[in-house]
Design an enzyme around this catalytic site. Structure first.
Site, PDB file in Angstrom:
ATOM      1  N   LYS A  88     -15.525  -9.759   8.348  1.00 49.38           N
ATOM      2  CA  LYS A  88     -14.503 -10.648   7.773  1.00 49.38           C
ATOM      3  C   LYS A  88     -15.120 -11.972   7.323  1.00 49.38           C
ATOM      4  CE  LYS A  88     -10.731  -8.169   8.238  1.00 49.38           C
ATOM      5  NZ  LYS A  88      -9.955  -7.769   7.062  1.00 49.38           N
ATOM      6  N   GLU A 126     -16.327 -11.098   4.057  1.00 45.88           N
ATOM      7  CA  GLU A 126     -15.218 -10.838   3.126  1.00 45.88           C
ATOM      8  C   GLU A 126     -14.634 -12.137   2.566  1.00 45.88           C
ATOM      9  OE1 GLU A 126     -11.474  -9.508   4.832  1.00 45.88           O
ATOM     10  OE2 GLU A 126     -11.186  -8.102   3.185  1.00 45.88           O
ATOM     11  N   GLU A 134       0.829  -1.197   0.000  1.00 44.94           N
ATOM     12  CA  GLU A 134       0.000   0.000   0.000  1.00 44.94           C
ATOM     13  C   GLU A 134       0.872   1.261   0.000  1.00 44.94           C
ATOM     14  OE1 GLU A 134      -3.847  -0.570   1.946  1.00 44.94           O
ATOM     15  OE2 GLU A 134      -3.420   1.231   3.095  1.00 44.94           O
ATOM     16  N   GLU A 173     -14.280 -12.923  -5.365  1.00 40.65           N
ATOM     17  CA  GLU A 173     -12.931 -12.636  -5.882  1.00 40.65           C
ATOM     18  C   GLU A 173     -11.832 -13.096  -4.929  1.00 40.65           C
ATOM     19  OE1 GLU A 173     -15.328 -10.501  -5.146  1.00 40.65           O
ATOM     20  OE2 GLU A 173     -14.573  -8.686  -4.179  1.00 40.65           O
ATOM     21  N   GLU A 195       2.019   1.687  -3.414  1.00 36.70           N
ATOM     22  CA  GLU A 195       0.898   2.134  -4.247  1.00 36.70           C
ATOM     23  C   GLU A 195       0.693   3.639  -4.063  1.00 36.70           C
ATOM     24  OE1 GLU A 195      -2.860   0.228  -3.392  1.00 36.70           O
ATOM     25  OE2 GLU A 195      -3.901   1.348  -4.965  1.00 36.70           O
ATOM     26  N   CYS A 244      -8.420  -2.094   4.305  1.00 33.51           N
ATOM     27  CA  CYS A 244      -8.250  -3.259   5.187  1.00 33.51           C
ATOM     28  C   CYS A 244      -9.564  -3.742   5.788  1.00 33.51           C
ATOM     29  CB  CYS A 244      -7.340  -2.908   6.360  1.00 33.51           C
ATOM     30  SG  CYS A 244      -5.734  -2.337   5.851  1.00 33.51           S
ATOM     31  N   CYS A 274     -10.407  -1.664  14.813  1.00 32.23           N
ATOM     32  CA  CYS A 274     -10.752  -3.086  14.934  1.00 32.23           C
ATOM     33  C   CYS A 274     -10.875  -3.540  16.386  1.00 32.23           C
ATOM     34  CB  CYS A 274      -9.703  -3.932  14.234  1.00 32.23           C
ATOM     35  SG  CYS A 274      -9.348  -3.360  12.574  1.00 32.23           S
ATOM     36  N   SER A 305      -7.406   1.921  -2.095  1.00 29.81           N
ATOM     37  CA  SER A 305      -6.218   1.141  -2.422  1.00 29.81           C
ATOM     38  C   SER A 305      -6.691  -0.197  -2.996  1.00 29.81           C
ATOM     39  CB  SER A 305      -5.394   0.897  -1.163  1.00 29.81           C
ATOM     40  OG  SER A 305      -4.518  -0.183  -1.370  1.00 29.81           O
TER      41      SER A 305
END
Lengths: 162, 573
Positions: B357, B360, B278, B365, B281, B298, B502, B318
């Site tokens: 999560k 996710e 990142e 993908e 990037e 994230c 988190c 990102s």
């Protein structure tokens, strides 16, 4: 009676709704006014109408739906041309709300909250309408009070409404 | 100041203070159920009734402000009787399935029943019969257990500004649900689970996936690896009865080994890796005129929020996968190759402070390895249950170390768990990479803390890097609206979905409130300071990963395994 727009094309309905929404665009405070006018236009408040209103006023669909389901005035299902409101206030309840409801159910084959297949009547049960002296009573189209009802009197009342 | 008497004691408080809060000052604890400080103060449940001299009825103390000369009694027999009646009426429409409820012994309704000495419910009335919604991979809603406190609506609407829930109908028929009884999986619910964190009962809970993990552990063919998110080590202790702020890193590792995991790895490792990907990037975008500000990616609840509510800003995200998903794709490629294990036999478990999560890891993908990269996600709460089921006395376990190589990490990876941590970790690395100098003071205090929107400008060589940090989606909105309006000149923005980051995620131990969040944040920075290495680019295992496998940040393999794309979703679809 309201001018029913339920047969209008989708595009036409969207435009008509936009005209109702426009004065309140981006203003969540206008929700109840817009819903009232939209229901007068369409006859009820289906999902696509609520979505258009939510997006127009800048509120979530949840907010709109919460209000619509809170107030008995708003309907999620198509309404008939005539609304029968049977009073279930204390006096009417004691004097025969159940009899009135059952008679209507037998005559029209519909339960409270439903509309006849020919869209002639919608039946609903309401709290005290303030006509206790005429109990048991019902109101049709929000203005005509019919009191001291008995099973054999009800068919003649209904005949007044086409 | 307002002077009043509570239980025969004089007290002076600021105007606008509620009777409930004033009573706390004289040591009178008034029971509550719907009340949630600063979030849900609506007087709905009537458990907090008190007697106010001169008032015609008992008063709900959470919403009643104090008045000069007020005389309040919080515990007369009549008040206690009224509260008990309220509770009995609530219980008369509760399924009483406590023994088979995920919230057994961690339930505010159960606590009240105990506190009030309820031994029977005298009323046998109608019961709410709405069906459960188990459509979501992350959370399960069971309206039968709902007490209609509306905490979930408040947190979802006011804190997260998602507004996935509303009160449908009224009176006894009330149902807390999305509009038109939409399933949570099919609408703009971001799966953050903040509702499950504030639900006083078991009406909204995480989907319990522990059975899948027990089954994998029992399967001799499976090579079961586990990764633990940064925040989990400062949370697990609470799920096992320790004080908030307890650090259980070594005990968690030891316990996971005793549960039978073949390898105990650390998401902190891929947090370090995220910084390299990142950070590069960001540098690339700054150098090549790419889309700025760049926003961190994230947090899966945040990603889903952006996809629904700000699909026009997706190119600001990102392209880095979250550390959990980077770990999943590496464990079934790099690690499998290195150890000579068929990736098909690897079962990858994540321990996360997060319900999103779970969502996710099931995104289509997230299968760059050719398999679902992460097989199952457990929240900290679920891991706590597994420890208890296995009879692990965590407090007395010896502290053990993570396995190499995917368990090697730095303090920079660790602080990913707290709001501002990703930014601080990125600054530690970007500064040194760009300037070639050693950073003197690596503690970026401006990044830290729980405030909703933090802004800073950090001089990196010739470039003043403007950054913003937000936690809680309502705060993210403020910054996103600035981007939309063209008023944001930041280079880099960190967004964490949940309040505090988190460490306050939807999969955290219950209760999680602001004080507990702050203690977990303190523990996070304590962990950071304990680490020998505190900059991601100094992580030797990450360096080795690039040398042996990935070659370079943003290289071909990185793009294949560590980066992703997003889906514009919109709302009301």
């Amino acid at each position: 009676m309201v001018t029913c727009a339920c047969n209008a094309s989708n595009d036409e309905l969207t435009k008509q709704l936009d005209r109702i929404i426009d004065p309140y665009r981006g203003n969540p405070g206008g929700l109840i006014q817009v819903l009232t006018k939209a229901q007068n236009l369409v006859g009820y408040l289906p999902r696509r109408v609520q979505v258009q209103i939510a997006e127009g006023l800048g509120v979530s669909l949840q907010e709109v739906y919460g209000v619509v389901t809170f107030y008995a005035f708003f309907s999620l299902i198509p309404r008939g041309r005539h609304k029968i409101s049977v009073c279930a206030g204390t006096a009417c309840y004691v004097k025969g709300t159940k009899m009135v409801t059952k008679t209507l159910k037998d005559l029209l084959d519909l339960k409270p909250g439903q509309t006849t297949p020919d869209s002639r009547f919608t039946l609903e049960i309401v709290r005290c309408i303030g006509a206790c002296g005429l109990a048991p009573a019902m109101i049709i189209d929000g203005k005509d009070v019919h009191g001291r009802l008995e099973p054999e009197l009800i068919p003649a009342v209904l005949e007044q409404y086409a | 100041m307002i002077n009043l008497t509570i239980d025969n004691q004089q007290v002076a408080v600021e105007p606008g203070t509620s009777i409930l809060e004033a009573a706390q000052k004289v040591g009178a604890r008034i029971p509550t159920l719907c009340y949630l400080k600063d979030i849900n103060v609506i007087g709905a449940c009537r458990i907090c009734l008190v007697e106010v001299q001169g008032a015609k009825t008992f008063i709900p103390s959470c919403v009643a402000p104090v008045a000069e000369g007020m005389v309040v009694r919080t515990n007369t027999p009549a008040v206690l009787k009224a509260r008990k009646l309220v509770l009995e009426l609530i219980l008369s429409d509760h399924p009483m399935e406590c023994l088979t409820c995920l919230r057994n012994q961690n339930c505010e309704l159960q606590d009240l029943a105990k506190e009030f000495g309820i031994t029977e419910v005298r009323f046998d009335g109608a019961k709410t019969e709405y069906p459960a919604d188990d459509s979501s991979p992350a959370i399960v809603r069971d309206p039968r257990k709902c007490v209609l406190c509306r905490r979930c609506i408040s947190v979802c609407t006011n804190v997260q500004t998602v507004q996935a829930l509303c009160a449908v109908n009224r009176g006894f028929d009330t149902l807390i649900s999305p509009a038109f009884n939409e399933k949570l999986a099919d609408m703009e619910c971001v799966q953050c689970g903040q509702c499950s964190l504030v639900c006083p009962t078991g009406a909204i809970v995480e989907r319990d996936d522990t059975a899948k993990v027990w089954a994998a552990l029992a399967d001799p063919k499976k090579h079961v690896v586990v990764q633990t998110a940064p925040a989990t080590r400062v949370q697990l202790g609470e799920a096992l009865g320790a004080e908030p702020g307890s650090i259980f890193t070594g005990q968690m590792v030891a316990g996971l080994r005793r549960l039978g995991f073949d390898k105990v790895f650390d998401t902190d490792f891929t947090a370090d890796l995220t910084i390299l990907e990142e950070g590069n990037e960001l540098l690339q975008r700054v150098t090549n005129g790419g889309t700025l500000p760049m926003i961190t990616s994230c947090s899966p609840g945040w990603i889903k929020f952006c996809e629904h509510f700000y699909p026009d800003l997706l190119n600001h995200l990102s392209t880095c996968k979250s550390p959990q998903q980077m770990f999943g794709s590496l464990v079934k490629t790099y690690y499998a190759e290195k150890e000579g294990i068929d990736p098909e036999d690897i079962y990858c478990v994540s321990i996360m402070p997060c319900t999103a999560k779970k969502y996710e890891c099931q995104r289509p993908e997230m299968n760059s390895s050719g398999y679902q990269d992460v097989d199952v996600v457990l929240t900290t709460r679920e891991l706590g249950r597994m420890f208890i089921q296995a009879g692990l006395d965590a407090a007395n376990l010896p502290e053990e170390e993570y396995d190499a190589p995917l368990g090697i990490s730095t303090g920079a990876g660790e602080i990913f768990g707290a709001s501002g941590g990703v930014m601080e970790a990125a600054l530690r690395t970007v500064y040194e990479v760009v300037t070639g100098e050693t950073l003197e003071n690596i503690d970026f205090e401006v990044c830290r803390g729980i405030s909703g929107v933090k802004e800073a400008t950090v001089q990196v060589g010739d470039l003043p890097v403007k950054v913003a940090i937000t936690n809680g989606l309502g705060n993210a909105r403020k910054v996103l609206d600035k981007i939309r309006a063209g008023e944001a000149d930041y280079h880099f923005i960190e967004v964490m979905c949940c309040p505090g980051g988190c460490i306050g995620g939807g999969g955290s131990p219950i209760p999680t409130d602001i004080d507990i969040r702050l203690k977990r944040i303190d523990a996070t920075y304590t962990e950071d300071e304990r680490m020998a290495l505190r900059k991601s680019h100094e992580n030797p295992a990450v360096k080795a990963l690039y040398e042996e496998f990935l070659e370079k940040p943003l290289g071909h393999k990185s793009h294949e395994l560590l980066h992703t794309k997003y889906t514009p979703r919109g709302v009301n679809k």
